[in-house]
Motif scaffolding. Sequence first.
Motif, mmCIF file in Angstrom:
data_model
loop_
_atom_site.group_PDB
_atom_site.id
_atom_site.type_symbol
_atom_site.label_atom_id
_atom_site.label_comp_id
_atom_site.label_asym_id
_atom_site.label_seq_id
_atom_site.Cartn_x
_atom_site.Cartn_y
_atom_site.Cartn_z
ATOM 1 N N SER A 39 0.906 -1.186 0.141
ATOM 2 C CA SER A 39 -0.103 0.078 -0.018
ATOM 3 C C SER A 39 0.832 1.268 -0.155
ATOM 4 O O SER A 39 1.915 1.426 0.344
ATOM 5 C CB SER A 39 -0.982 -0.117 1.156
ATOM 6 N N ALA A 40 0.278 2.370 -0.498
ATOM 7 C CA ALA A 40 1.032 3.441 -0.532
ATOM 8 C C ALA A 40 1.559 3.849 1.018
ATOM 9 O O ALA A 40 0.589 3.835 2.116
ATOM 10 C CB ALA A 40 0.413 4.601 -1.240
ATOM 11 N N GLN A 41 2.574 4.217 0.929
ATOM 12 C CA GLN A 41 3.107 5.100 2.322
ATOM 13 C C GLN A 41 2.366 6.335 2.708
ATOM 14 O O GLN A 41 1.855 6.952 2.020
ATOM 15 C CB GLN A 41 4.549 5.339 2.375
ATOM 16 N N GLY A 42 2.132 6.727 3.996
ATOM 17 C CA GLY A 42 1.415 7.891 4.467
ATOM 18 C C GLY A 42 1.983 9.056 4.296
ATOM 19 O O GLY A 42 3.505 8.841 3.671
ATOM 20 N N ARG A 43 1.671 10.068 4.424
ATOM 21 C CA ARG A 43 2.441 11.347 4.445
ATOM 22 C C ARG A 43 3.928 11.476 5.397
ATOM 23 O O ARG A 43 3.435 10.984 6.574
ATOM 24 C CB ARG A 43 1.449 12.466 4.774
ATOM 25 N N PRO A 44 4.922 11.959 4.829
ATOM 26 C CA PRO A 44 5.945 12.153 5.899
ATOM 27 C C PRO A 44 5.794 13.239 6.690
ATOM 28 O O PRO A 44 4.907 14.021 6.732
ATOM 29 C CB PRO A 44 7.331 12.692 4.654
ATOM 30 N N VAL A 45 6.312 12.663 7.800
ATOM 31 C CA VAL A 45 6.339 13.711 9.076
ATOM 32 C C VAL A 45 6.594 15.204 8.751
ATOM 33 O O VAL A 45 5.976 16.483 9.163
ATOM 34 C CB VAL A 45 6.976 13.270 10.407
ATOM 35 N N SER A 46 7.548 15.223 7.830
ATOM 36 C CA SER A 46 7.869 16.620 7.216
ATOM 37 C C SER A 46 7.097 17.319 6.474
ATOM 38 O O SER A 46 7.369 18.602 6.282
ATOM 39 C CB SER A 46 9.420 16.614 6.671
#
Length: 60
Positions: A39-46
């Motif tokens: 699955s697509a990775q979540g949004r980066p913290v930055s």
Amino acid sequence: MENEPMTAEEAELSRVERFGALPPRVRPDDMVELAETRSAQGRPVSALNEDEQAIRYAAG
């Protein structure tokens, strides 16, 4: 004796001598395209949130 046809074994040996061994055969089953299933990775913290994006990139 020079004009006698080559046997299949002699022809194979002559070919290997001249051109080297053939690479391993690729079977049709080995050529099946694999699809990425992660699955697509979540949004980066930055990454900016929607409000921060609107402030930074708003026209004006």
